[in-house]
Motif scaffolding. Structure first.
Motif, PDB file in Angstrom:
ATOM      1  N   ALA A  90      -7.362 -10.697 -13.155  1.00 48.58           N
ATOM      2  CA  ALA A  90      -7.986  -9.523 -14.362  1.00 48.58           C
ATOM      3  C   ALA A  90      -6.896  -8.123 -12.695  1.00 48.58           C
ATOM      4  O   ALA A  90      -7.980  -7.932 -11.445  1.00 48.58           O
ATOM      5  CB  ALA A  90      -9.021  -9.683 -14.834  1.00 48.58           C
ATOM      6  N   PRO A  91      -6.444  -7.146 -13.101  1.00 47.65           N
ATOM      7  CA  PRO A  91      -5.933  -6.456 -11.765  1.00 47.65           C
ATOM      8  C   PRO A  91      -7.401  -5.819 -12.096  1.00 47.65           C
ATOM      9  O   PRO A  91      -7.959  -5.266 -12.886  1.00 47.65           O
ATOM     10  CB  PRO A  91      -4.969  -5.846 -12.646  1.00 47.65           C
ATOM     11  CG  PRO A  91      -5.065  -5.519 -14.046  1.00 47.65           C
ATOM     12  CD  PRO A  91      -5.209  -7.196 -13.948  1.00 47.65           C
ATOM     13  N   ALA A  92      -7.298  -4.823 -10.320  1.00 50.82           N
ATOM     14  CA  ALA A  92      -8.518  -4.298 -10.433  1.00 50.82           C
ATOM     15  C   ALA A  92      -8.180  -2.686 -10.594  1.00 50.82           C
ATOM     16  O   ALA A  92      -7.370  -2.200 -10.534  1.00 50.82           O
ATOM     17  CB  ALA A  92      -8.800  -3.853  -8.705  1.00 50.82           C
ATOM     18  N   ASP A  93      -9.457  -1.751 -10.611  1.00 50.22           N
ATOM     19  CA  ASP A  93      -9.365  -0.354 -10.871  1.00 50.22           C
ATOM     20  C   ASP A  93      -9.037   0.511 -10.031  1.00 50.22           C
ATOM     21  O   ASP A  93     -10.438   0.241  -9.740  1.00 50.22           O
ATOM     22  CB  ASP A  93     -10.415   0.084 -12.197  1.00 50.22           C
ATOM     23  CG  ASP A  93      -9.953  -0.623 -13.545  1.00 50.22           C
ATOM     24  OD1 ASP A  93      -8.438  -1.143 -13.915  1.00 50.22           O
ATOM     25  OD2 ASP A  93     -10.936  -0.915 -14.320  1.00 50.22           O
ATOM     26  N   ASN A  94      -8.892   0.853  -9.703  1.00 44.96           N
ATOM     27  CA  ASN A  94      -8.409   1.589  -8.284  1.00 44.96           C
ATOM     28  C   ASN A  94      -8.276   3.182  -8.608  1.00 44.96           C
ATOM     29  O   ASN A  94      -7.949   3.842  -9.304  1.00 44.96           O
ATOM     30  CB  ASN A  94      -7.239   1.246  -7.672  1.00 44.96           C
ATOM     31  CG  ASN A  94      -7.026  -0.236  -7.452  1.00 44.96           C
ATOM     32  OD1 ASN A  94      -7.779  -0.887  -6.489  1.00 44.96           O
ATOM     33  ND2 ASN A  94      -5.540  -0.219  -6.827  1.00 44.96           N
TER      34      ASN A  94
END
Length: 82
Positions: A78-82
Motif C-alpha cells: 500500500a504505497p504512501a501518499d506523498n
C-alpha cells in the motif's frame, strides 16, 4: 513410682511407607502452592492486563491506524501518499 523413668524414650522411627508418606505430603504442598500462585497471578497480572486491553480496544480505530501507517510508508503493498 518405682521403676518409672524420668527420661522418655523417643518413638520408633517409621521404617515402612516413609517414602510414600513423604511423596503424599510433598504432593499436597505442591498442589496447594500451585493453586495459590495461580490465583495470585490471575488477580495481580492477568485481570489488570485484560482490563487494559479492553480499554485500549474500546476506542481503537483500526482503519485510522492503517491509514496513519500507510502515510508513513510502512507497507510495501500500500504505497504512501506523498
Amino acid at each position: 513410682m518405682a521403676g518409672a523413668s524420668a527420661v522418655s524414650t523417643p518413638g520408633r522411627p517409621q521404617l515402612k511407607g516413609l517414602h510414600n508418606a513423604t511423596i503424599k505430603r510433598n504432593l499436597g504442598i505442591a498442589i496447594g502452592l500451585s493453586f495459590m500462585f495461580m490465583f495470585a497471578y490471575k488477580f495481580a497480572v492477568n485481570d489488570p492486563k485484560k482490563k487494559t486491553y479492553a480499554e485500549f480496544y474500546k476506542n481503537y480505530d483500526a482503519n485510522a491506524a492503517f491509514e496513519r501507517m500507510r502515510k508513513h510508508g510502512v507497507f510495501v503493498s500500500a504505497p504512501a501518499d506523498n
